[in-house]
Design a protein around this motif. Structure first.
Motif, short mmCIF file in Angstrom:
data_model
loop_
_atom_site.label_atom_id
_atom_site.label_comp_id
_atom_site.label_asym_id
_atom_site.label_seq_id
_atom_site.Cartn_x
_atom_site.Cartn_y
_atom_site.Cartn_z
N LEU A 97 3.94 -2.37 3.91
CA LEU A 97 3.53 -3.80 3.97
C LEU A 97 2.50 -3.88 4.96
O LEU A 97 2.43 -3.68 6.02
N PHE A 98 1.34 -4.35 4.45
CA PHE A 98 -0.03 -4.50 5.05
C PHE A 98 -0.24 -5.92 5.38
O PHE A 98 -0.82 -6.54 4.26
N GLU A 104 -8.38 -12.76 3.49
CA GLU A 104 -8.62 -11.36 2.69
C GLU A 104 -7.57 -11.56 1.56
O GLU A 104 -7.99 -10.78 0.58
N LEU A 105 -6.55 -12.21 1.55
CA LEU A 105 -5.61 -12.56 0.33
C LEU A 105 -6.76 -13.13 -0.55
O LEU A 105 -6.58 -12.65 -1.87
N MET A 115 0.89 -1.18 0.19
CA MET A 115 -0.01 0.02 0.15
C MET A 115 0.81 1.21 -0.01
O MET A 115 2.01 1.08 0.16
N PRO A 116 0.35 2.48 -0.21
CA PRO A 116 1.08 3.52 -0.15
C PRO A 116 1.74 3.83 1.25
O PRO A 116 1.05 3.51 2.31
N VAL A 127 -9.04 -2.62 -0.04
CA VAL A 127 -8.92 -1.19 0.66
C VAL A 127 -10.08 -0.84 1.09
O VAL A 127 -10.14 -0.06 2.40
N GLU A 128 -11.34 -0.88 0.48
CA GLU A 128 -12.48 -0.34 1.00
C GLU A 128 -12.82 -1.10 2.44
O GLU A 128 -13.46 -0.29 3.42
N LEU A 129 -12.22 -2.29 2.89
CA LEU A 129 -12.68 -3.01 3.93
C LEU A 129 -11.84 -2.19 4.87
O LEU A 129 -12.24 -2.44 6.23
N PHE A 130 -10.50 -1.80 4.57
CA PHE A 130 -9.66 -1.49 5.69
C PHE A 130 -9.79 0.17 6.05
O PHE A 130 -8.65 0.64 6.68
N GLN A 131 -10.65 0.78 5.58
CA GLN A 131 -10.61 2.29 5.66
C GLN A 131 -10.33 2.68 7.09
O GLN A 131 -9.76 3.74 7.44
#
Length: 221
Positions: free
Chosen positions: A181-182, A188-189, A154-155, A201-205
């Motif tokens: 690294l997340f 999830e993978l 991720m950024p 990413v929407e799930l991890f907001q």
């Protein structure tokens, strides 16, 4: 003895001037640091890990590789204008994490940082945002203290809460990107591979970027 010594000399390393630039940039983006986990044996790249300690405003450790970007990744021709061909990697750990331990339960974040750094060398491929990596071939957990088995890039986030922009190493377009690294659970993978990075990413907001080995599994059901 001389032959063995030669075999441990890294094939890819920053020049002294480049290393100074990378070091200063890491400090500017992530915070002041005094400790570096120096790599003793470097068969390909020399990959140290900068240890930015917790502060009042950022109460967690920031671990950032320093050396991975010396290797130029193989980027497909059609993507060269949008993806950096050099990268460093970061991971954030809770302030009570034993970053000095030598057993796997606490060492695995450092291990996956070094794995990400060397993956592109070993495979002659590239990594960038949205790429995911399963750590063990059989999909087993990274360590005994967690069910994470993979990570997604991720950024990376700097000390001011902003995305860390690529570092310009030279006037001739030589740039180094910084990726976070997340860690991911197997479910999830699988979700990411089936639905894509943006959906994941929407799930991890609302999930902090700091590693939590007991965090919610967003795709368990």
């Amino acid at each position: 003895m001389k032959k063995d010594h030669q075999e441990t000399i890294p094939q890819y390393s920053y020049t002294e001037k480049e290393l100074e630039k990378v070091s200063a940039y890491i400090e500017r983006q992530y915070g002041d640091y005094e400790e570096v986990m120096h790599e003793m044996v470097s068969p390909d790249i020399h990959c140290d890990i900068v240890l930015v300690p917790p502060t009042e405003s950022s109460p967690f450790y920031k671990l950032v590789t320093m050396g991975a970007g010396a290797y130029k990744m193989s980027i497909p021709k059609e993507l060269k204008s949008t993806i950096c061909d050099r990268a460093e990697y970061a991971i954030f750990l809770p302030k009570d994490w034993n970053v000095y331990a030598d057993y796997e339960e606490d060492w695995w974040p450092m291990r996956i940082l070094k794995s990400a750094a060397r993956l592109t060398v070993d495979t002659d491929d590239y990594l960038c945002i949205a790429h995911s990596v399963q750590v063990e071939e059989d999909g087993s957990p990274i360590a005994k203290n967690t069910q994470f088995n993979s990570f997604v890039l991720m950024p990376s986030i700097g000390k001011e809460g902003q995305e860390v922009e690529p570092l310009k190493l030279s006037l001739f377009g030589k740039k180094v990107a910084f990726y976070q690294l997340f860690p991911l659970y197997p479910e999830e993978l699988k979700y990411k591979l089936e639905h894509g990075y943006d959906e994941l990413v929407e799930l991890f907001q609302k999930e902090p970027m700091v590693v939590n080995t007991h965090r919610r599994n967003y795709c368990k059901e």
